[in-house]
Design a protein around this motif. Structure first.
Motif, PDB file in Angstrom:
ATOM      1  N   PRO A 126       0.827  -1.210   0.000  1.00 50.29           N
ATOM      2  CA  PRO A 126       0.000   0.000   0.000  1.00 50.29           C
ATOM      3  C   PRO A 126       0.862   1.260   0.000  1.00 50.29           C
ATOM      4  O   PRO A 126       1.922   1.295   0.600  1.00 50.29           O
ATOM      5  CB  PRO A 126      -0.776  -0.108   1.311  1.00 50.29           C
ATOM      6  CG  PRO A 126       0.102  -0.914   2.214  1.00 50.29           C
ATOM      7  CD  PRO A 126       0.853  -1.857   1.316  1.00 50.29           C
ATOM      8  N   MET A 127       0.386   2.271  -0.692  1.00 53.19           N
ATOM      9  CA  MET A 127       1.090   3.547  -0.792  1.00 53.19           C
ATOM     10  C   MET A 127       0.700   4.420   0.397  1.00 53.19           C
ATOM     11  O   MET A 127      -0.397   4.309   0.937  1.00 53.19           O
ATOM     12  CB  MET A 127       0.733   4.248  -2.106  1.00 53.19           C
ATOM     13  CG  MET A 127       0.958   3.387  -3.338  1.00 53.19           C
ATOM     14  SD  MET A 127       2.635   2.799  -3.518  1.00 53.19           S
ATOM     15  CE  MET A 127       3.419   4.247  -4.123  1.00 53.19           C
ATOM     16  N   GLY A 186      -9.522   6.613  -3.652  1.00 50.99           N
ATOM     17  CA  GLY A 186      -9.136   5.782  -2.522  1.00 50.99           C
ATOM     18  C   GLY A 186      -8.210   4.623  -2.872  1.00 50.99           C
ATOM     19  O   GLY A 186      -8.044   3.702  -2.072  1.00 50.99           O
ATOM     20  N   PHE A 187      -7.601   4.657  -4.054  1.00 42.81           N
ATOM     21  CA  PHE A 187      -6.716   3.565  -4.455  1.00 42.81           C
ATOM     22  C   PHE A 187      -5.406   3.633  -3.671  1.00 42.81           C
ATOM     23  O   PHE A 187      -4.771   4.669  -3.560  1.00 42.81           O
ATOM     24  CB  PHE A 187      -6.422   3.633  -5.956  1.00 42.81           C
ATOM     25  CG  PHE A 187      -7.651   3.513  -6.806  1.00 42.81           C
ATOM     26  CD1 PHE A 187      -8.322   2.299  -6.918  1.00 42.81           C
ATOM     27  CD2 PHE A 187      -8.148   4.605  -7.502  1.00 42.81           C
ATOM     28  CE1 PHE A 187      -9.453   2.184  -7.700  1.00 42.81           C
ATOM     29  CE2 PHE A 187      -9.271   4.497  -8.291  1.00 42.81           C
ATOM     30  CZ  PHE A 187      -9.928   3.288  -8.394  1.00 42.81           C
ATOM     31  N   GLU A 188      -4.982   2.461  -3.144  1.00 37.68           N
ATOM     32  CA  GLU A 188      -3.729   2.383  -2.392  1.00 37.68           C
ATOM     33  C   GLU A 188      -2.718   1.445  -3.050  1.00 37.68           C
ATOM     34  O   GLU A 188      -1.563   1.428  -2.669  1.00 37.68           O
ATOM     35  CB  GLU A 188      -3.982   1.882  -0.964  1.00 37.68           C
ATOM     36  CG  GLU A 188      -4.777   2.839  -0.119  1.00 37.68           C
ATOM     37  CD  GLU A 188      -4.988   2.313   1.292  1.00 37.68           C
ATOM     38  OE1 GLU A 188      -4.721   1.119   1.546  1.00 37.68           O
ATOM     39  OE2 GLU A 188      -5.423   3.107   2.123  1.00 37.68           O
ATOM     40  N   TYR A 189      -3.131   0.657  -4.030  1.00 40.69           N
ATOM     41  CA  TYR A 189      -2.269  -0.294  -4.715  1.00 40.69           C
ATOM     42  C   TYR A 189      -2.342  -0.040  -6.211  1.00 40.69           C
ATOM     43  O   TYR A 189      -3.289   0.570  -6.707  1.00 40.69           O
ATOM     44  CB  TYR A 189      -2.737  -1.743  -4.474  1.00 40.69           C
ATOM     45  CG  TYR A 189      -2.655  -2.211  -3.051  1.00 40.69           C
ATOM     46  CD1 TYR A 189      -1.583  -2.985  -2.618  1.00 40.69           C
ATOM     47  CD2 TYR A 189      -3.661  -1.912  -2.138  1.00 40.69           C
ATOM     48  CE1 TYR A 189      -1.511  -3.439  -1.314  1.00 40.69           C
ATOM     49  CE2 TYR A 189      -3.602  -2.356  -0.837  1.00 40.69           C
ATOM     50  CZ  TYR A 189      -2.522  -3.121  -0.426  1.00 40.69           C
ATOM     51  OH  TYR A 189      -2.463  -3.567   0.865  1.00 40.69           O
ATOM     52  N   PHE A 190      -1.323  -0.529  -6.933  1.00 38.32           N
ATOM     53  CA  PHE A 190      -1.426  -0.576  -8.387  1.00 38.32           C
ATOM     54  C   PHE A 190      -0.706  -1.810  -8.891  1.00 38.32           C
ATOM     55  O   PHE A 190       0.198  -2.338  -8.260  1.00 38.32           O
ATOM     56  CB  PHE A 190      -0.902   0.699  -9.054  1.00 38.32           C
ATOM     57  CG  PHE A 190       0.583   0.927  -8.910  1.00 38.32           C
ATOM     58  CD1 PHE A 190       1.479   0.418  -9.838  1.00 38.32           C
ATOM     59  CD2 PHE A 190       1.077   1.686  -7.858  1.00 38.32           C
ATOM     60  CE1 PHE A 190       2.834   0.643  -9.718  1.00 38.32           C
ATOM     61  CE2 PHE A 190       2.425   1.912  -7.732  1.00 38.32           C
ATOM     62  CZ  PHE A 190       3.319   1.389  -8.662  1.00 38.32           C
ATOM     63  N   VAL A 191      -1.149  -2.301 -10.050  1.00 37.77           N
ATOM     64  CA  VAL A 191      -0.543  -3.462 -10.682  1.00 37.77           C
ATOM     65  C   VAL A 191      -0.147  -3.056 -12.096  1.00 37.77           C
ATOM     66  O   VAL A 191      -0.861  -2.282 -12.753  1.00 37.77           O
ATOM     67  CB  VAL A 191      -1.493  -4.690 -10.674  1.00 37.77           C
ATOM     68  CG1 VAL A 191      -2.752  -4.430 -11.473  1.00 37.77           C
ATOM     69  CG2 VAL A 191      -0.782  -5.938 -11.170  1.00 37.77           C
ATOM     70  N   THR A 192       1.039  -3.512 -12.542  1.00 42.17           N
ATOM     71  CA  THR A 192       1.500  -3.196 -13.893  1.00 42.17           C
ATOM     72  C   THR A 192       1.585  -4.476 -14.705  1.00 42.17           C
ATOM     73  O   THR A 192       1.902  -5.550 -14.178  1.00 42.17           O
ATOM     74  CB  THR A 192       2.888  -2.525 -13.876  1.00 42.17           C
ATOM     75  OG1 THR A 192       3.826  -3.428 -13.302  1.00 42.17           O
ATOM     76  CG2 THR A 192       2.866  -1.233 -13.094  1.00 42.17           C
TER      77      THR A 192
END
Length: 163
Positions: A135-136, A143-149
């Motif tokens: 989590p950032m 409210g996004f705390e994650y990201f996927v590439t």
């Protein structure tokens, strides 16, 4: 061990021996073995008084002054130390040859190249690389705390999804 010392643990104590002769018994206090060295020095047998204990590093008094300045000034070479002596900042120093410096040798070593893997995609979407981060500390809008590439190995096209 190389110097002849052995330590044995039994019955909530540690026994220290030198060349198979008893030296000291250390009692266990909670989960630690605390060695009080002052009684050891006072009760040391006479035949063990002249033992040279091995040191990992040499004492500062055993190092040459030139080598000390080599270490203090970021491992500079002998020519620069000589220039500092002639220019004045280290005028009281008598320049001596430097011993072999392991840190300098390690710094000059080259790193080996990674072998080429050869596992590259030959068509689109044949091989996809993915990574998840979070989590950032600061949330993105929504409210996004994650990201996927996702990155296609062939075209190098990448896409990010917020989670």
């Amino acid at each position: 061990m190389d110097a002849g010392y052995n330590v044995y643990f039994a019955n909530n104590s540690a026994v220290i021996k030198f060349n198979k002769r008893f030296i000291y018994n250390v009692a266990r206090v909670h989960d630690l073995f605390i060695l009080d060295i002052s009684p050891y020095v006072l009760q040391q047998p006479k035949e063990l008084n002249n033992i040279n204990l091995p040191h990992k590093r040499k004492r500062i008094s055993e190092l040459s002054k030139t080598y000390l300045w080599h270490l203090r000034l970021g491992h500079i070479n002998l020519n620069r130390i000589s220039r500092l002596v002639s220019d004045g900042p280290l005028s009281s120093l008598k320049v001596e040859s430097l011993p072999t410096c392991e840190s300098c040798l390690e710094g000059k070593m080259t790193k080996r190249h990674f072998p080429s893997k050869g596992n590259r995609a030959s068509d689109k979407l044949e091989l996809i690389h993915s990574d998840l981060c979070g989590p950032m500390n600061i949330q993105a809008r929504g409210g996004f705390e994650y990201f996927v590439t996702f990155t296609d190995d062939y075209s190098k096209y990448g896409y990010i999804y917020l989670l």
